[in-house]
Design an enzyme around this catalytic site. Structure first.
Site, mmCIF file in Angstrom:
data_model
loop_
_atom_site.group_PDB
_atom_site.id
_atom_site.type_symbol
_atom_site.label_atom_id
_atom_site.label_comp_id
_atom_site.label_asym_id
_atom_site.label_seq_id
_atom_site.Cartn_x
_atom_site.Cartn_y
_atom_site.Cartn_z
ATOM 1 N N TYR A 57 0.847 -1.191 0.000
ATOM 2 C CA TYR A 57 0.000 0.000 0.000
ATOM 3 C C TYR A 57 0.888 1.248 0.000
ATOM 4 C CZ TYR A 57 -3.780 -3.153 1.552
ATOM 5 O OH TYR A 57 -4.695 -4.177 1.669
ATOM 6 N N SER B 233 -13.018 -4.987 1.472
ATOM 7 C CA SER B 233 -14.064 -4.385 0.627
ATOM 8 C C SER B 233 -15.460 -4.772 1.116
ATOM 9 C CB SER B 233 -13.883 -4.793 -0.841
ATOM 10 O OG SER B 233 -14.624 -3.936 -1.696
ATOM 11 N N PRO B 234 -15.734 -4.578 2.404
ATOM 12 C CA PRO B 234 -17.026 -4.999 2.945
ATOM 13 C C PRO B 234 -18.205 -4.189 2.427
ATOM 14 C CG PRO B 234 -15.830 -3.732 4.571
ATOM 15 C CD PRO B 234 -14.878 -3.970 3.436
ATOM 16 N N LEU B 235 -17.919 -3.026 1.829
ATOM 17 C CA LEU B 235 -18.976 -2.207 1.232
ATOM 18 C C LEU B 235 -18.900 -2.207 -0.286
ATOM 19 C CD1 LEU B 235 -18.902 0.824 3.704
ATOM 20 C CD2 LEU B 235 -20.460 -1.131 3.689
ATOM 21 N N GLN C 209 -16.552 -1.338 -2.328
ATOM 22 C CA GLN C 209 -16.003 -0.055 -2.777
ATOM 23 C C GLN C 209 -17.067 1.046 -2.826
ATOM 24 O OE1 GLN C 209 -13.627 -0.436 -6.359
ATOM 25 N NE2 GLN C 209 -12.071 -1.643 -5.316
ATOM 26 N N GLY C 210 -18.063 0.936 -1.974
ATOM 27 C CA GLY C 210 -19.080 1.978 -1.881
ATOM 28 C C GLY C 210 -20.386 1.644 -2.558
ATOM 29 N N LEU C 211 -20.431 0.534 -3.290
ATOM 30 C CA LEU C 211 -21.689 0.142 -3.939
ATOM 31 C C LEU C 211 -22.811 0.019 -2.914
ATOM 32 C CD1 LEU C 211 -23.194 -1.021 -6.518
ATOM 33 C CD2 LEU C 211 -22.565 -3.271 -5.625
ATOM 34 N N LEU C 212 -22.485 -0.535 -1.733
ATOM 35 C CA LEU C 212 -23.495 -0.799 -0.713
ATOM 36 C C LEU C 212 -23.745 0.403 0.201
ATOM 37 C CD1 LEU C 212 -22.284 -4.398 0.197
ATOM 38 C CD2 LEU C 212 -24.248 -3.770 -1.226
ATOM 39 N N GLY D 141 -25.273 3.058 -0.793
ATOM 40 C CA GLY D 141 -26.523 3.697 -1.203
ATOM 41 C C GLY D 141 -26.335 5.068 -1.813
#
Length: 324
Positions: free
Chosen positions: A59, A201-203, A205-208, A210
């Site tokens: 990173y 990536s639990p979201l 990358q932001g898809l979840l 909303g």
């Protein structure tokens, strides 16, 4: 903040902090974020009870480790937090693993890395030599627990066998409402045996979150090449996102918080979302306190299973159009 019910030297919070964004140009956050906001995020995360801080030598080519290490020192040291990093898996022979582990500890400014992970399974170098290096690092106290990342279950189990009787505590894998692969075999095995699944990536990358739809999609950074954000996929995700909003309204929460709560509803799971601001890390931490009913959790799972995005080669024409 809740913690895993697993015997470890330090408690593992069910919500951690991923720090890929610290010092990594691909997120486009700029130097102000790395030099100021990152430190404030780490400080606030600690205040909220987050104990797991995840980074990797790749990173920002070591910058993330340095930024995280400095932020932890400035906010109280590392005695009460889990510092997790990963070895870059190019030729991870025993000697190279030992060298890189020492280098990561130096960049982080710690005497011991609490969780040291193999970032990717190497198709050429076997885990027998990699784990020999991990064992040597553990024997001299440079690392505490050993982990892997992006390993299929069978290779995770073989890696543990190669460690010589010690556990490979965790496997960091893509896991979210729209990436549910670990649910089939990996997570049940981890729950039976006292291992940990760490969800990157639990979201999605932001898809979840909303925040996006077919007419409002991310235009830059790493999300620009994510097929999930193609207009056809955003339209297909609408029923799932609508349900996230509905459940969120019941709990006075956000869709992103409900998506995180869905993950940590499972025992032995640590979600490691990133954060672009102090406000976001506050929302992430609060997700640990949301208790979904079994019916809510089941409905979200069913809605996610009904979502069939266009991915892989089929998504390439759409990605090309989006780039143009």
């Amino acid at each position: 903040m809740r913690h895993l019910d697993i015997a470890t030297a330090k408690p593992y919070s069910v919500i951690g902090l991923g720090t890929w964004q610290f010092g990594s140009r691909e997120w486009g956050y700029g130097t102000d974020y790395a030099e100021g906001e990152a430190g404030r995020i780490v400080k606030r995360a600690r205040e909220l009870g987050i104990t797991v801080f995840d980074t990797a030598e790749v990173y920002g080519f070591g910058r993330s480790e340095r930024i995280l290490g400095e932020a932890l020192r400035d906010s109280g040291g590392t005695n009460d937090v889990v510092v997790a990093s990963k070895v870059f898996p190019v030729m991870p022979t025993a000697a190279i693993v030992q060298q890189r582990g020492v280098a990561s500890a130096q960049r982080l400014g710690v005497r011991q890395i609490d969780l040291y992970q193999v970032h990717q399974p190497n198709p050429v170098v076997g885990d027998s030599t990699t784990m020999r290096g991990m064992r040597a690092l553990r024997d001299v106290g440079v690392i505490d627990e050993v982990g892997v990342s992006n390993y299929p279950l069978q290779r995770w189990q073989r890696a543990e066998g190669a460690l010589g009787g010690a556990r490979v505590l965790s496997n960091q894998v893509q896991f979210s409402l729209v990436s549910r692969g670990p649910m089939a075999e990996m997570l049940p095995w981890a729950q039976r045996t006292g291992h940990v699944v760490m969800a990157w990536s639990p979201l999605a990358q932001g898809l979840l979150s909303g925040r996006y739809n077919a007419d409002h999609r991310p235009s830059g950074g790493v999300r620009a090449t994510n097929a999930m954000f193609l207009p056809e996929n955003m339209r297909a995700a609408s029923p799932l996102l609508d349900l996230l909003r509905d459940v969120a309204s019941v709990h006075d929460a956000t869709p992103a918080q409900v998506a995180l709560a869905w993950l940590v509803h499972f025992p032995n799971v640590v979600a490691i979302p990133g954060a672009s601001s102090v406000a976001q890390v506050e929302r992430n931490a609060a997700a640990a306190d949301i208790v979904l009913s079994d019916s809510e959790h089941g409905a979200l799972t069913a809605a996610a299973e009904a979502f069939h995005p266009t991915t892989g080669l089929s998504a390439l024409p759409g990605l090309v159009r989006a780039r143009r």
